[in-house]
Design a protein around this motif. Structure first.
Motif, short mmCIF file in Angstrom:
data_model
loop_
_atom_site.label_atom_id
_atom_site.label_comp_id
_atom_site.label_asym_id
_atom_site.label_seq_id
_atom_site.Cartn_x
_atom_site.Cartn_y
_atom_site.Cartn_z
N ASP A 25 -59.91 20.17 -49.56
CA ASP A 25 -60.11 21.19 -50.61
C ASP A 25 -59.18 20.95 -51.79
O ASP A 25 -59.58 21.09 -52.96
CB ASP A 25 -59.89 22.59 -50.05
N LEU A 26 -57.92 20.61 -51.51
CA LEU A 26 -56.97 20.32 -52.59
C LEU A 26 -57.40 19.09 -53.39
O LEU A 26 -57.36 19.09 -54.62
CB LEU A 26 -55.56 20.13 -52.03
N LEU A 27 -57.83 18.04 -52.69
CA LEU A 27 -58.30 16.83 -53.38
C LEU A 27 -59.55 17.14 -54.21
O LEU A 27 -59.70 16.61 -55.32
CB LEU A 27 -58.57 15.72 -52.38
N THR A 28 -60.40 18.00 -53.71
CA THR A 28 -61.59 18.42 -54.47
C THR A 28 -61.17 19.09 -55.77
O THR A 28 -61.67 18.74 -56.85
CB THR A 28 -62.46 19.38 -53.63
N GLY A 29 -60.24 20.03 -55.68
CA GLY A 29 -59.76 20.71 -56.89
C GLY A 29 -59.16 19.73 -57.88
O GLY A 29 -59.43 19.79 -59.09
N TYR A 30 -58.36 18.80 -57.38
CA TYR A 30 -57.72 17.79 -58.23
C TYR A 30 -58.77 16.96 -58.96
O TYR A 30 -58.72 16.80 -60.19
CB TYR A 30 -56.84 16.88 -57.37
N HIS A 31 -59.73 16.42 -58.23
CA HIS A 31 -60.72 15.53 -58.84
C HIS A 31 -61.67 16.26 -59.78
O HIS A 31 -62.02 15.73 -60.85
CB HIS A 31 -61.48 14.76 -57.77
N LEU A 32 -62.11 17.45 -59.41
CA LEU A 32 -63.00 18.21 -60.30
C LEU A 32 -62.29 18.58 -61.60
O LEU A 32 -62.86 18.47 -62.69
CB LEU A 32 -63.54 19.46 -59.60
N GLN A 33 -61.04 19.02 -61.51
CA GLN A 33 -60.27 19.37 -62.71
C GLN A 33 -60.04 18.14 -63.58
O GLN A 33 -60.18 18.20 -64.81
CB GLN A 33 -58.93 19.99 -62.33
N THR A 34 -59.70 17.01 -62.96
CA THR A 34 -59.45 15.78 -63.72
C THR A 34 -60.72 15.35 -64.45
O THR A 34 -60.66 14.98 -65.63
CB THR A 34 -58.94 14.67 -62.80
N GLN A 35 -61.85 15.39 -63.78
CA GLN A 35 -63.12 15.02 -64.43
C GLN A 35 -63.39 15.93 -65.63
O GLN A 35 -63.79 15.47 -66.69
CB GLN A 35 -64.29 15.08 -63.45
#
Length: 166
Positions: A25-35
């Motif tokens: 979930d944390l990695l999902t938040g990181y990658h979606l925000q970065t994109q």
């Protein structure tokens, strides 16, 4: 009930499904925000590039040679950071992310500090990282923790490379 102000840093979190789901979930938040910050927002994980979807789907396999640090509050993962395996006497910090509900509580600082301790214990001479130039808050955090801007090792435009001796 766990005091939500208490956050512990866990090195190489176990196989517990709730912890692994929390990391995903944390990695999902990181990658979606970065994109989104790159101007290439996607609606969900399925819209992310393959290399990021793999991290989210199976972080244990992707980061098998690295150390994953997880900040937990009770049994909830609230922050993460990956320290790559030592190469050329240096380690690299990647994927620093704090759940937005836990920001401003020192979670990111604690994760970076734990990464520096791990690096020292591993015998590396320096820790490096890269950060997008628009992430001014992250850059300020890294500078407070002793990182300085260095020559780029990455060709991507708008990426700031930083390093700190251990």
């Amino acid at each position: 009930m766990t005091d939500q102000r208490e956050v512990a840093i866990v090195r190489r979190p176990g196989q517990a499904p709730s912890v692994q789901r929390g990391l995903a979930d944390l990695l999902t938040g990181y990658h979606l925000q970065t994109q989104a910050e790159k101007g290439a927002a996607v609606a969900g994980v399925e819209g992310l590039p393959d290399r990021y979807r793999v991290e989210i789907a199976d972080p244990q396999a992707v980061f098998v040679d690295d150390v994953v640090l997880l900040a937990v509050s009770g049994d909830t993962a609230v922050g993460c950071l990956v320290v790559t395996a030592s190469g050329d006497g240096r380690s690299e910090v990647k994927r620093l992310w704090t759940d937005p509900a836990f920001r401003g509580r020192g979670v990111a600082s604690s994760l970076v500090s734990a990464a520096l301790v791990h690096a020292a214990e591993s015998g590396v001479s320096a820790v490096r990282l890269s950060v997008w130039k628009w992430r001014a808050g992250a850059i300020a955090l890294y500078e407070r923790l002793g990182f300085t801007v260095t020559e780029s090792w990455d060709e991507r435009d708008q990426l700031v490379c930083m390093e700190r001796a251990v």
